[in-house]
Design a protein around this motif. Structure first.
Motif, short mmCIF file in Angstrom:
data_model
loop_
_atom_site.label_atom_id
_atom_site.label_comp_id
_atom_site.label_asym_id
_atom_site.label_seq_id
_atom_site.Cartn_x
_atom_site.Cartn_y
_atom_site.Cartn_z
N LYS A 36 0.85 -1.19 0.00
CA LYS A 36 0.00 0.00 0.00
C LYS A 36 0.89 1.24 0.00
CE LYS A 36 -0.30 0.25 5.06
NZ LYS A 36 -1.20 0.38 6.23
N GLU A 37 0.27 2.35 -0.29
CA GLU A 37 0.94 3.64 -0.28
C GLU A 37 1.15 4.09 1.17
OE1 GLU A 37 0.18 7.02 -3.40
OE2 GLU A 37 -1.16 7.31 -1.69
N ILE A 38 2.36 4.58 1.46
CA ILE A 38 2.68 5.01 2.82
C ILE A 38 2.89 6.53 2.83
CG2 ILE A 38 4.25 4.79 4.78
CD1 ILE A 38 2.72 2.23 4.23
N LYS A 39 2.03 7.23 3.53
CA LYS A 39 2.18 8.68 3.63
C LYS A 39 3.05 9.06 4.83
CE LYS A 39 -2.26 9.63 1.42
NZ LYS A 39 -3.61 10.25 1.56
N LYS A 40 2.95 8.25 5.89
CA LYS A 40 3.71 8.58 7.11
C LYS A 40 4.21 7.31 7.79
CE LYS A 40 2.35 12.20 9.32
NZ LYS A 40 1.60 13.14 10.20
N VAL A 41 5.51 7.31 8.10
CA VAL A 41 6.16 6.22 8.84
C VAL A 41 6.51 6.74 10.23
CG1 VAL A 41 8.09 4.60 8.91
CG2 VAL A 41 7.20 5.36 6.71
N MET A 42 6.29 5.91 11.25
CA MET A 42 6.70 6.29 12.60
C MET A 42 7.69 5.27 13.14
SD MET A 42 4.40 7.39 15.90
CE MET A 42 3.77 5.79 16.35
N LEU A 43 8.81 5.75 13.65
CA LEU A 43 9.80 4.89 14.29
C LEU A 43 9.54 4.90 15.79
CD1 LEU A 43 13.09 5.95 12.44
CD2 LEU A 43 11.47 4.16 11.81
N LYS A 343 16.86 10.03 10.32
CA LYS A 343 17.62 10.85 9.36
C LYS A 343 18.02 10.02 8.14
CE LYS A 343 21.74 13.74 8.94
NZ LYS A 343 22.95 14.27 9.63
N ARG A 344 18.53 8.80 8.37
CA ARG A 344 18.98 7.96 7.27
C ARG A 344 17.82 7.58 6.34
NH1 ARG A 344 22.37 3.10 9.89
NH2 ARG A 344 23.02 2.73 7.73
N LEU A 345 16.71 7.17 6.94
CA LEU A 345 15.57 6.74 6.14
C LEU A 345 14.93 7.92 5.40
CD1 LEU A 345 13.93 4.28 5.35
CD2 LEU A 345 12.50 4.63 7.37
N SER A 346 14.85 9.06 6.07
CA SER A 346 14.27 10.26 5.43
C SER A 346 15.07 10.67 4.21
CB SER A 346 14.19 11.41 6.43
OG SER A 346 13.31 11.13 7.49
N GLU A 347 16.41 10.63 4.35
CA GLU A 347 17.27 10.99 3.22
C GLU A 347 17.13 10.00 2.07
OE1 GLU A 347 21.14 11.18 4.95
OE2 GLU A 347 20.86 13.21 5.77
N ALA A 348 16.94 8.72 2.42
CA ALA A 348 16.86 7.68 1.39
C ALA A 348 15.57 7.77 0.57
CB ALA A 348 16.99 6.30 2.02
N ILE A 349 14.50 8.31 1.16
CA ILE A 349 13.23 8.41 0.43
C ILE A 349 12.85 9.87 0.19
CG2 ILE A 349 12.39 6.19 1.30
CD1 ILE A 349 10.63 7.73 3.28
N ALA A 350 13.86 10.73 0.15
CA ALA A 350 13.62 12.17 0.04
C ALA A 350 12.90 12.56 -1.25
CB ALA A 350 14.95 12.92 0.14
N LYS A 351 13.00 11.73 -2.29
CA LYS A 351 12.36 12.06 -3.56
C LYS A 351 10.86 11.76 -3.55
CE LYS A 351 16.52 11.53 -6.39
NZ LYS A 351 17.15 10.82 -7.54
N THR A 352 10.38 11.18 -2.47
CA THR A 352 8.95 10.90 -2.34
C THR A 352 8.33 11.89 -1.35
OG1 THR A 352 9.02 9.38 -0.44
CG2 THR A 352 9.54 8.46 -2.60
N LYS A 353 7.01 11.84 -1.23
CA LYS A 353 6.31 12.71 -0.28
C LYS A 353 6.16 12.05 1.10
CE LYS A 353 3.46 15.19 -3.68
NZ LYS A 353 2.06 15.51 -4.06
N THR A 354 6.62 10.82 1.23
CA THR A 354 6.48 10.10 2.50
C THR A 354 7.31 10.76 3.60
OG1 THR A 354 6.10 8.03 1.31
CG2 THR A 354 6.75 7.86 3.62
N VAL A 355 6.71 10.88 4.77
CA VAL A 355 7.36 11.53 5.92
C VAL A 355 7.70 10.47 6.97
CG1 VAL A 355 7.07 13.21 7.78
CG2 VAL A 355 6.12 13.67 5.50
N VAL A 356 8.88 10.62 7.59
CA VAL A 356 9.30 9.72 8.67
C VAL A 356 9.34 10.52 9.96
CG1 VAL A 356 11.06 8.12 9.51
CG2 VAL A 356 10.72 8.41 7.04
N ILE A 357 8.58 10.07 10.96
CA ILE A 357 8.53 10.77 12.24
C ILE A 357 8.96 9.83 13.37
CG2 ILE A 357 6.67 12.28 11.44
CD1 ILE A 357 4.76 10.64 13.24
N LEU A 358 9.22 10.41 14.53
CA LEU A 358 9.57 9.64 15.73
C LEU A 358 8.40 9.63 16.70
CD1 LEU A 358 13.18 10.95 16.50
CD2 LEU A 358 12.55 8.86 15.31
N SER A 359 8.20 8.50 17.35
CA SER A 359 7.21 8.46 18.42
C SER A 359 7.69 9.32 19.58
CB SER A 359 7.01 7.02 18.91
OG SER A 359 6.20 6.99 20.06
#
Length: 369
Positions: A36-43, A343-359
């Motif tokens: 599925k499409e992922i708009k937001k990832v939370m670590l 930081k690493r994951l955000s940089e790796a998918i920077a060309k997409t609109k997906t956001v990586v946040i922290l709990s």
């Protein structure tokens, strides 16, 4: 465009390879789907009811956590139990949960590396080896005029890396022979005619992890329609992977001073210490999570102090008998690895609109009074 869940996890697994996990460790996708499409990832460190509530509020599609949400076999899925309600909420809100545990501990740049670097350890090495990288010998034959090009391609793809050296190869000139048959489209020569070509035999080392990428790059760059190459397994051990790290402080400090530094570094109100506070400390072993059973490894490595969580009474007594100090900052200090991964994951998918946040939920069950 938002990233697909499978794409995000493939990238994450480049940082935290699943094959590094210890046997029977429950890792991988545990709830939901990655298709599925992922708009937001939370670590997150843990997947607790509070973390799930936060994920719902934040409209999270995927939680990547360190500790398993499904640790033991589930015999029922009753929604009138605490665990059952947690799974129900995840499924109802279409939140997938992916787990990386000991592989995140072991991986380069993972939990133990982050902890060791935060404490300023130098000359780091693995404390408790778990796996050794498998090495293979790649041999390929190439026309002389394409020799330099192929050497460069092999090195850039990851072959020939030994310690701090890259592009390590052995090269031997010789004569290659072949006869193109009907249906072939030879780069050199004609169908039905035996050809003799000045070629170079290139030998290099490749890790099992890089083997496929190296071969694909080699075949892409090689001029021949049919490439002559061999791959041999080697008995030599490659890089060591394992739990914990051991290294040296820039300069010696007292046990009391180091304990204060651990409190500041991991933002702790208190911790437990075994040993005299004035004892001199230079060589330090560290392991995230519960590391009592690896005390023997810290002793073997001649560490002055072993920093790990969940130390039990008998391990503390054993440490005193062995002459090694202990600092127990608790299990929860593993949270320090989340921000670097964000930081690493955000940089790796920077060309997409997906956001990586922290709990932002503190899942440490202990409070100090």
């Amino acid at each position: 465009m938002f990233a697909q869940g499978e794409h995000i996890v493939r990238i994450f697994e480049q940082f935290v390879p699943p094959h590094l996990a210890v046997k029977d460790d429950p890792i991988g996708l545990q709830v939901g789907t990655l298709r599925k499409e992922i708009k937001k990832v939370m670590l997150a460190l843990d997947v607790t009811p509070e973390v799930v509530e936060e994920a719902v509020r934040q409209h999270v599609d995927l939680i990547i956590a360190h500790h398993a949400v499904l640790f033991r076999p589930v015999r029922s899925l009753r929604t009138d139990t605490l665990k059952g309600r947690l799974y129900e909420k995840l499924i109802k809100h279409d939140i997938a949960v992916y787990i990386a545990h000991t592989n995140w501990d072991i991986a380069h740049g993972g939990v133990n590396d982050v902890m060791a670097e935060a404490l300023g350890l130098k000359e780091k090495r693995v404390l408790s080896p778990v796996k050794f990288q498998k090495l293979k010998k790649l041999v390929v034959f190439v026309p002389e005029q394409y020799h330099d090009r192929l050497l460069q391609v092999l090195g850039e793809a990851g072959a020939g890396w030994i310690g701090n050296y890259s592009h390590c190869t052995f090269n031997l000139s010789g004569t290659g022979t072949f006869q193109p048959m009907e249906g072939s489209t030879p780069f050199i020569g004609k169908q039905g005619t035996l050809e003799k070509v000045n070629e170079v035999r290139i030998e290099t080392v490749v890790t099992e992890d890089d083997e496929q990428n190296v071969i694909e790059a080699m075949l892409e760059a090689h001029p021949y329609e049919e490439v002559a190459y061999d791959v041999y397994p080697l008995d030599l051990k490659g890089e060591t992977y394992g739990l914990g790290r051991v290294g040296k402080l820039e300069q010696a400090v007292t046990l009391g001073e180091l304990a204060e530094k651990v409190k500041r570094t991991f933002e702790l109100p208190a911790l437990r210490v075994v040993g005299h506070p004035e004892r001199s400390i230079r060589r330090v072993a560290v392991m995230g999570g519960m590391g009592s059973k690896y005390l023997k490894d810290a002793v073997r490595e001649r560490a002055d102090v072993y920093i790990t969580g969940d130390i039990d009474f008998h391990t503390a007594q054993d440490a005193l008998a062995e002459g090694i100090a202990l600092i127990d900052p608790g299990h929860h200090v593993e949270h320090i690895a989340l921000e670097p991964m964000q930081k690493r994951l955000s940089e790796a998918i920077a060309k997409t609109k997906t956001v990586v946040i922290l709990s932002t939920v503190n899942t440490n069950p202990f409070r100090y009074v």
